[in-house]
Design a protein around this motif. Structure first.
Motif, short mmCIF file in Angstrom:
data_model
loop_
_atom_site.label_atom_id
_atom_site.label_comp_id
_atom_site.label_asym_id
_atom_site.label_seq_id
_atom_site.Cartn_x
_atom_site.Cartn_y
_atom_site.Cartn_z
N LEU A 377 0.83 -1.20 0.00
CA LEU A 377 0.00 0.00 0.00
C LEU A 377 0.87 1.26 0.00
CD1 LEU A 377 -2.70 1.46 0.17
CD2 LEU A 377 -2.69 1.08 2.65
N ASP A 378 1.90 1.27 0.81
CA ASP A 378 2.82 2.42 0.82
C ASP A 378 3.49 2.60 -0.53
OD1 ASP A 378 2.17 2.94 3.41
OD2 ASP A 378 4.01 2.14 4.29
N THR A 379 3.89 1.48 -1.14
CA THR A 379 4.52 1.54 -2.46
C THR A 379 3.56 2.13 -3.49
OG1 THR A 379 5.96 -0.35 -2.01
CG2 THR A 379 5.54 0.18 -4.32
N CYS A 380 2.32 1.69 -3.46
CA CYS A 380 1.32 2.17 -4.42
C CYS A 380 1.02 3.65 -4.20
CB CYS A 380 0.05 1.34 -4.33
SG CYS A 380 0.24 -0.37 -4.91
N ARG A 381 0.99 4.08 -2.95
CA ARG A 381 0.79 5.50 -2.68
C ARG A 381 1.90 6.34 -3.30
NH1 ARG A 381 -1.01 4.64 3.64
NH2 ARG A 381 -3.28 4.83 3.34
N ALA A 382 3.12 5.90 -3.07
CA ALA A 382 4.26 6.65 -3.62
C ALA A 382 4.23 6.65 -5.15
CB ALA A 382 5.57 6.05 -3.11
N GLU A 383 3.84 5.51 -5.75
CA GLU A 383 3.79 5.42 -7.20
C GLU A 383 2.66 6.25 -7.81
OE1 GLU A 383 5.66 0.92 -7.80
OE2 GLU A 383 3.49 1.21 -7.79
N CYS A 384 1.69 6.65 -6.98
CA CYS A 384 0.58 7.48 -7.47
C CYS A 384 0.73 8.95 -7.08
CB CYS A 384 -0.75 6.92 -6.96
SG CYS A 384 -1.21 5.35 -7.74
N GLY A 385 1.93 9.32 -6.66
CA GLY A 385 2.21 10.73 -6.44
C GLY A 385 1.98 11.24 -5.04
N LEU A 386 1.77 10.33 -4.08
CA LEU A 386 1.61 10.75 -2.69
C LEU A 386 2.96 10.75 -1.98
CD1 LEU A 386 -1.66 8.84 -1.73
CD2 LEU A 386 -1.42 11.24 -2.36
N VAL A 387 3.14 11.73 -1.12
CA VAL A 387 4.38 11.88 -0.37
C VAL A 387 4.07 11.80 1.10
CG1 VAL A 387 6.35 13.38 0.09
CG2 VAL A 387 5.32 13.35 -2.20
N ARG A 388 4.85 10.98 1.82
CA ARG A 388 4.61 10.84 3.26
C ARG A 388 5.01 12.13 3.97
NH1 ARG A 388 4.27 6.19 6.40
NH2 ARG A 388 5.21 4.90 4.76
N GLN A 389 4.21 12.52 4.96
CA GLN A 389 4.55 13.69 5.77
C GLN A 389 4.51 13.29 7.24
OE1 GLN A 389 1.62 16.44 4.37
NE2 GLN A 389 0.03 15.71 5.74
#
Length: 454
Positions: A377-389
């Motif tokens: 899920l974290d990988t997919c978030r990053a691959e869809c342009g989301l950045v962890r804050q």
């Protein structure tokens, strides 16, 4: 004409066998299980209903494609008897291994017997109890409200499914209108997201093997809001949910002691999945792995928002007091969402991205069901342009924010505009079938993810 395979309409054997040798399902029971006639007043026979819905299963299971057959040459017939029997023939000389067709038929026998057996328990055991308790379609509603009807997830993949979707209940227009479980803006939008993420059009339905918490076809307002009466029925179908979900997953791959992944959608289905299997999923997107669905096998599951929420937030929210101009399917975004950079638009863009993430997770986990679902899920978030804050902002989803610019931001903005243009061109028509026709600017989105998930 060559016979490819046949399927008997029988219950699962009481000794727990794999179908084919169980008790014949009576004609009256089959009429109920296939909701005959699908459209009240329709001159539809039981044979016609069985043939229609099994043809849909073959279509959505990609049977013809996977066996190098011309789908236009397939012939499905339902033959009365004890038991009733479905026979699939090919009008021509098939260029395929007939043994593989027979093998598909054996798997289909198990899948259909499972669905009809578990459906019969729900229809003939649970629903009468709901009637006794006053929970079946309990209160008078608008004059144009449609009565509830029992409706199973028929016409869906039974053998080749790559994933399972856990929803709340089916809209009644799928039964009385399109007569196709996947012909509706919610599954169509999900197919678009699968396509954007790299799945080819011919394969999208394999990710859409659906089980609904309540096998009840009802109007849209019965799921949530002041007139919602489906939610209190959901716990009564717990045995049906658990049994049918296991049946769908048991036919998946077992090479790593795992099952195909499950996605649970929305504020009614996600809590029910948690209750059934002891997970702690959230509609704000969270993933887990559980061994409680099928003992000895691990199931990756994702909790996420309902895909319909995008449409509501994009085309109707903040204007519920003006249903004449603002409704889902009006063909345009609300003024607030149409304004680039507005808070309302950012909220809807984020929903679009989260749904893109969920579809990507579904694809990735279907290909690698032994992977860690949380890390995926974290990988997919990053691959869809989301950045962890570091801290969660007002847009939520566990402290992830969308990039302010770049190709993935452009994709999110495009998908917001594309799906926000959902239009029912004949909305309100006196012809109920015409009123169900819906469209987008193009049949499929013009933009795809720069890095396919498959």
């Amino acid at each position: 004409m060559v016979e490819l395979f046949g399927v008997d309409l029988v219950y699962l054997p009481q000794n727990g066998g794999n179908g084919g040798n169980g008790e014949a399902i009576s004609e009256d029971a089959l009429s109920s299980l296939y909701s005959v006639p699908n459209l009240p007043g329709q001159a539809q026979t039981l044979a016609q209903a069985i043939e229609h819905w099994f043809s849909k299963t073959l279509q959505h299971d990609r049977f013809a494609d996977s066996h190098r057959l011309d789908p236009q040459q397939l012939r499905v017939s339902a033959q009365a008897g004890a038991p009733w029997r479905i026979v699939v023939r090919y009008d021509g000389s098939p260029d395929t291994d007939l043994r593989s067709c027979a093998e598909y038929g054996r798997h289909c026998q198990v899948g259909l017997s499972s669905l009809l057996t578990h459906g019969a328990a729900a229809f003939f055991g649970t629903i009468p109890k709901l009637r006794e308790l006053g929970l079946w379609d309990p209160l008078p509603r608008a004059l144009n409200a449609t009565p509830w009807r029992p409706f199973l997830g028929i016409g869906l993949p039974l053998v080749n499914q790559k994933a399972v979707q856990f929803f709340h209940y089916p809209p009644i227009r799928l039964l009385q209108g399109t007569q196709d479980y996947l012909d509706d803006p919610v599954p169509t939008r999900w197919e678009h997201l699968l396509w954007v993420n790299g799945v080819e059009r011919a394969e999208v339905s394999l990710y859409e093997s659906v089980i609904d918490c309540a096998p009840i076809a009802a109007d849209d307002d019965q799921g949530s809001g002041p007139f919602a009466h489906i939610p209190p029925t959901v716990p009564y179908f717990s045995q049906y949910q658990a049994d049918q979900l296991r049946a769908l997953l048991e036919r998946g791959r077992n090479d790593f002691g795992v099952t195909p992944p499950v996605v649970a959608y929305g504020g009614k289905a996600v809590p029910q999945f948690n209750k059934l299997f002891g997970t702690n999923l959230s509609t704000a997107q969270s993933a887990a792995v559980t061994g409680n669905v099928i003992p000895g096998r691990r199931t990756a599951v994702l909790g996420t928002g309902h895909p319909y929420n995008f449409y509501y937030q994009a085309q109707q929210a903040r204007h519920d007091d003006d249903p004449v101009h603002y409704y889902v399917g009006n063909g345009r975004l609300t003024p607030e969402v149409a304004e680039r950079g507005s808070a309302a638009r950012e909220k809807v863009v984020r929903i679009a991205v989260d749904d893109l993430v969920a579809a990507r997770w579904q694809i990735r986990m279907a290909a690698r069901p032994d992977a860690d679902p949380v890390e995926m899920l974290d990988t997919c978030r990053a691959e869809c342009g989301l950045v962890r804050q570091d801290s969660q902002d007002s847009q939520g989803s566990g402290g992830w924010r969308l990039q302010a610019s770049g190709p993935l931001r452009d994709l999110a903005e495009y998908l917001t505009d594309y799906h926000g243009a959902l239009l029912y061109p004949d909305f309100g028509s006196d012809d109920p079938q015409a009123a169900l026709h819906y469209q987008y600017p193009t049949e499929w989105p013009a933009m795809r993810h720069p890095s396919p998930a498959v």
